[in-house]
Design a protein around this motif. Structure first.
Motif, mmCIF file in Angstrom:
data_model
loop_
_atom_site.group_PDB
_atom_site.id
_atom_site.type_symbol
_atom_site.label_atom_id
_atom_site.label_comp_id
_atom_site.label_asym_id
_atom_site.label_seq_id
_atom_site.Cartn_x
_atom_site.Cartn_y
_atom_site.Cartn_z
ATOM 1 N N CYS A 197 0.809 -1.218 0.000
ATOM 2 C CA CYS A 197 0.000 0.000 0.000
ATOM 3 C C CYS A 197 0.844 1.271 0.000
ATOM 4 C CB CYS A 197 -0.912 0.026 1.217
ATOM 5 S SG CYS A 197 -2.295 -1.087 1.093
ATOM 6 N N LYS A 198 2.111 1.152 0.290
ATOM 7 C CA LYS A 198 2.935 2.352 0.392
ATOM 8 C C LYS A 198 3.047 3.081 -0.943
ATOM 9 C CE LYS A 198 5.626 0.642 4.331
ATOM 10 N NZ LYS A 198 4.988 1.516 5.299
ATOM 11 N N SER A 199 2.872 2.357 -2.039
ATOM 12 C CA SER A 199 2.952 2.983 -3.363
ATOM 13 C C SER A 199 1.596 3.453 -3.865
ATOM 14 C CB SER A 199 3.556 1.998 -4.374
ATOM 15 O OG SER A 199 2.723 0.864 -4.515
ATOM 16 N N ILE A 200 0.543 3.155 -3.142
ATOM 17 C CA ILE A 200 -0.799 3.553 -3.574
ATOM 18 C C ILE A 200 -1.034 5.031 -3.271
ATOM 19 C CG2 ILE A 200 -3.268 3.303 -3.140
ATOM 20 C CD1 ILE A 200 -2.833 0.372 -2.618
ATOM 21 N N ARG A 201 -1.477 5.739 -4.287
ATOM 22 C CA ARG A 201 -1.973 7.104 -4.066
ATOM 23 C C ARG A 201 -3.479 7.040 -4.268
ATOM 24 N NH1 ARG A 201 1.599 11.266 -7.403
ATOM 25 N NH2 ARG A 201 0.297 12.726 -6.222
ATOM 26 N N TYR A 202 -4.214 7.119 -3.169
ATOM 27 C CA TYR A 202 -5.659 6.964 -3.234
ATOM 28 C C TYR A 202 -6.282 8.035 -4.119
ATOM 29 C CZ TYR A 202 -5.118 3.727 0.662
ATOM 30 O OH TYR A 202 -4.751 2.670 1.439
ATOM 31 N N HIS A 203 -7.388 7.672 -4.742
ATOM 32 C CA HIS A 203 -8.142 8.672 -5.511
ATOM 33 C C HIS A 203 -8.491 9.845 -4.611
ATOM 34 C CE1 HIS A 203 -10.968 10.451 -8.287
ATOM 35 N NE2 HIS A 203 -11.868 10.462 -7.326
ATOM 36 N N ALA A 204 -8.822 9.530 -3.342
ATOM 37 C CA ALA A 204 -9.100 10.571 -2.358
ATOM 38 C C ALA A 204 -9.010 9.969 -0.969
ATOM 39 C CB ALA A 204 -10.485 11.181 -2.591
ATOM 40 N N GLU A 205 -8.804 10.836 0.012
ATOM 41 C CA GLU A 205 -8.862 10.447 1.419
ATOM 42 C C GLU A 205 -9.868 11.348 2.105
ATOM 43 O OE1 GLU A 205 -4.105 9.706 1.447
ATOM 44 O OE2 GLU A 205 -5.094 9.666 3.417
ATOM 45 N N VAL A 206 -10.816 10.736 2.781
ATOM 46 C CA VAL A 206 -11.922 11.475 3.386
ATOM 47 C C VAL A 206 -11.909 11.249 4.888
ATOM 48 C CG1 VAL A 206 -14.429 11.677 3.520
ATOM 49 C CG2 VAL A 206 -13.330 11.318 1.305
ATOM 50 N N GLU A 207 -12.060 12.323 5.633
ATOM 51 C CA GLU A 207 -12.123 12.239 7.094
ATOM 52 C C GLU A 207 -13.576 12.102 7.542
ATOM 53 O OE1 GLU A 207 -8.054 12.545 7.277
ATOM 54 O OE2 GLU A 207 -9.425 12.136 8.951
ATOM 55 N N GLN A 208 -13.798 11.300 8.579
ATOM 56 C CA GLN A 208 -15.147 11.171 9.133
ATOM 57 C C GLN A 208 -15.605 12.518 9.673
ATOM 58 O OE1 GLN A 208 -15.537 8.199 12.197
ATOM 59 N NE2 GLN A 208 -17.694 8.664 12.576
ATOM 60 N N LEU A 209 -16.817 12.892 9.324
ATOM 61 C CA LEU A 209 -17.394 14.151 9.791
ATOM 62 C C LEU A 209 -18.338 13.883 10.962
ATOM 63 C CD1 LEU A 209 -17.918 15.816 6.297
ATOM 64 C CD2 LEU A 209 -16.014 16.098 7.906
ATOM 65 N N SER A 210 -19.035 14.904 11.395
ATOM 66 C CA SER A 210 -19.808 14.790 12.636
ATOM 67 C C SER A 210 -21.005 13.863 12.518
ATOM 68 C CB SER A 210 -20.266 16.178 13.099
ATOM 69 O OG SER A 210 -21.024 16.816 12.087
ATOM 70 N N THR A 211 -21.515 13.653 11.295
ATOM 71 C CA THR A 211 -22.632 12.722 11.104
ATOM 72 C C THR A 211 -22.321 11.778 9.948
ATOM 73 O OG1 THR A 211 -23.867 14.073 9.516
ATOM 74 C CG2 THR A 211 -24.247 14.509 11.879
ATOM 75 N N ILE A 212 -23.015 10.645 9.928
ATOM 76 C CA ILE A 212 -22.836 9.689 8.835
ATOM 77 C C ILE A 212 -23.298 10.278 7.497
ATOM 78 C CG2 ILE A 212 -23.531 7.439 7.937
ATOM 79 C CD1 ILE A 212 -21.464 7.340 10.199
ATOM 80 N N PRO A 213 -24.456 10.944 7.429
ATOM 81 C CA PRO A 213 -24.853 11.558 6.151
ATOM 82 C C PRO A 213 -23.826 12.554 5.627
ATOM 83 C CG PRO A 213 -26.751 11.408 7.597
ATOM 84 C CD PRO A 213 -25.554 11.034 8.431
ATOM 85 N N GLU A 214 -23.241 13.348 6.521
ATOM 86 C CA GLU A 214 -22.217 14.304 6.084
ATOM 87 C C GLU A 214 -20.987 13.580 5.548
ATOM 88 O OE1 GLU A 214 -22.502 18.310 8.733
ATOM 89 O OE2 GLU A 214 -21.970 16.485 9.827
ATOM 90 N N THR A 215 -20.596 12.504 6.225
ATOM 91 C CA THR A 215 -19.442 11.729 5.765
ATOM 92 C C THR A 215 -19.730 11.095 4.416
ATOM 93 O OG1 THR A 215 -18.894 11.249 8.094
ATOM 94 C CG2 THR A 215 -17.812 9.915 6.401
ATOM 95 N N ALA A 216 -20.929 10.549 4.258
ATOM 96 C CA ALA A 216 -21.311 9.939 2.975
ATOM 97 C C ALA A 216 -21.310 10.979 1.854
ATOM 98 C CB ALA A 216 -22.687 9.297 3.093
ATOM 99 N N THR A 217 -21.762 12.174 2.153
ATOM 100 C CA THR A 217 -21.756 13.247 1.153
ATOM 101 C C THR A 217 -20.332 13.587 0.747
ATOM 102 O OG1 THR A 217 -23.840 14.176 1.970
ATOM 103 C CG2 THR A 217 -22.396 15.640 0.712
ATOM 104 N N ALA A 218 -19.423 13.628 1.717
ATOM 105 C CA ALA A 218 -18.018 13.918 1.418
ATOM 106 C C ALA A 218 -17.421 12.832 0.529
ATOM 107 C CB ALA A 218 -17.220 14.042 2.713
#
Length: 511
Positions: free
Chosen positions: A70-91
């Protein structure tokens, strides 16, 4: 906010794997650390764009605890958990852009609860929200198992001593205390007296509060007498496939009651394995774990199997066991089957209900134990291990300049060694050599070492100077060794080639 990978980085990922991208489809991996990194690697290998969703419980140090693959993987994106699940899903959806999200898969232990909620919110394959509470909570697990009519542990759960004191007073000693969430024997202690139990209870609560653990509490449980086993499954739509049963080798060491020494495969056609598999699948049904990987720890007692805890994700141990598992089964292991359970029903259907018997190879995973502490000047023990006839691979984060502590739990172990040989006697002889080297000392230290074994407190929750494991290996050395060890056994050739192809062992070892 999500950080998008560039088009160039996405090309690098797919070209490394030699696959064509899956038409811009996205797989979300929640906390892709430890063996969760192997799951992310499986997605990348198949050409998916991967979004790493990081929960609030995983620490910055743990995020870096990833397999080499995994050290060579550059993720398409990295998302941090937000205060609610719907907000995190939207991110997550925002990060995915126009690409469809086709799966949300749990990675590390810290991501279990978020993965359950996020997968449901994203409307992909999911275990959903368990009606009995948080599946990761060990007390929730025991209550569900008991309600299903299966053997469960006597226990009491509390965030204050008053809530568990009555149970402690009536339960015969010794008793086991552990944090309600976590793994790797983290914070687990066998307490011999009430005073000892009370002191450890307070230590565990203080430690969880400092880490801002959600639902912090302590479990006080009966001490189960018997042998502990690991039962690894992968499920899809409630169909469970047992991919391996292992038996733990745990011993009292350095003042701690439960130190890992190794993990040994159990033949699938043995009476023990049959009982364990049947019981564990009952536990999976009780917890409504219908999809994805699970890692059940079960004690075989005098009155049958009893759940210690169900880890609702892939087997940990940094994925060091993956190469051996592929040898034992003839080519598959839990991380790749876990991926198939979410995205490839045909591949999942092709996996047998129970792993093969007899096993396709002979071997075991050896957890390396340090009886000495200090700053490492050289690693003569590692050098000798690589010359053993049964040597397959070594995973460790210890090198020159590392600070080594006495081994009291999974996190203070000084490496994982994979041994395998067609000659069982040779493998056992090599294992005896390793155990003797541990007692004599695996390292040369800068400091002068007292030859008398120390007795550190097993209450250490986060050992100081802990360094996460990384893997290293010489593919050339592995191949040449196997050509000698497997001489005259034509069954092993294609299998070993598949396991070690393209240097894959390096990445798999640190899962």
């Amino acid at each position: 906010w999500p950080k998008r990978a560039s088009a160039d980085s996405l090309f690098t990922i797919t070209s490394l794997c030699g696959n064509v991208a899956m038409a811009g489809q996205v797989v979300v991996v929640v906390d892709p650390a430890s063996t969760g990194g192997c799951v992310a690697a499986e997605a990348v290998k198949r050409g998916y764009s991967v979004i790493a969703a990081w929960g609030t419980e995983i620490t910055p140090e743990e995020r870096l605890h990833v397999p080499s693959v995994c050290k060579s993987i550059r993720y398409h994106a990295e998302v941090e958990q937000l205060s609610t699940i719907p907000e995190t899903a939207t991110a997550v959806k925002t990060a995915a852009g126009d690409m469809p999200i086709v799966a949300c898969i749990v990675g590390a232990e810290t991501g279990v609860t978020l993965a359950d909620h996020l997968s449901a919110e994203l409307q992909v394959r999911t275990n959903g929200i368990f009606h009995g509470g948080d599946r990761r909570n060990k007390s929730v697990q025991q209550r569900a198992v008991k309600a299903a009519g299966l053997r469960a542990v006597r226990e009491a759960l509390g965030a204050t001593w008053d809530e568990v004191e009555a149970f402690v007073d009536k339960e015969p000693f010794p008793i086991v205390l552990k944090p309600v969430e976590g793994g790797g024997s983290f914070g687990v202690k066998l307490c011999m007296t009430k005073d000892e139990a009370k002191a450890h209870f307070q230590l565990l609560m203080d430690s969880q509060r400092k880490c801002s653990a959600q639902g912090a509490a302590v479990l006080c449980q009966e001490f189960l007498k018997g042998k502990e086993y690991v039962v690894d499954h992968v499920s899809r739509d409630g169909v469970h496939k047992c991919v391996m049963v292992w038996v733990y080798d745990k011993r009292p060491t350095n003042g701690a009651a439960f130190v890992y020494y190794g993990m040994i495969p159990v033949p699938a056609d043995s009476d023990i394995a049959k009982q364990l598999i049947k019981y564990t699948e009952g536990v999976l049904n009780a917890l409504k774990l219908d999809n994805g990987p699970t890692h059940g720890e079960v004690m075989m007692t005098s009155d049958g199997p009893c759940l210690v805890e169900m880890n609702c994700r892939s087997h940990g141990w940094d994925g060091a066991w993956v190469p051996l598992a592929k040898m034992l089964t003839g080519g598959y292991s839990q991380p790749d089957v876990a991926f198939a359970s979410h995205l490839d029903g045909g591949a999942f259907a092709s996996i047998p209900a129970v792993y093969p018997s007899p096993l396709k190879a002979t071997g075991q995973n050896v957890m390396l134990v340090s009886f000495f502490s200090g700053t490492v000047r050289s690693t003569p023990g590692y050098d000798k291990m690589k010359q053993l006839s049964s040597f397959v691979a070594l995973q460790t984060g210890v090198g020159i300049g590392s600070r080594v502590e006495l081994t009291v739990d999974l996190f203070t172990a000084v490496g994982v060694l994979v041994l395998a040989n067609t000659d069982l006697r040779k493998m056992e002889a090599d294992l005896a050599v390793v155990r003797r080297m541990e007692k004599e000392g695996l390292f040369a230290f800068d400091e002068e070492v007292d030859p008398v074994q120390a007795e550190p407190s097993p209450d250490t929750i986060v050992p100081s100077g802990r360094r996460r494991t990384e893997s290293f290996e010489s593919k050339e050395g592995v191949d040449s060794r196997w050509s000698v060890a497997m001489k005259g056994d034509d069954r092993q050739g294609p299998l070993l080639a598949a396991v070690f192809a393209a240097g894959g062992v390096v990445g798999l070892l640190a899962g």
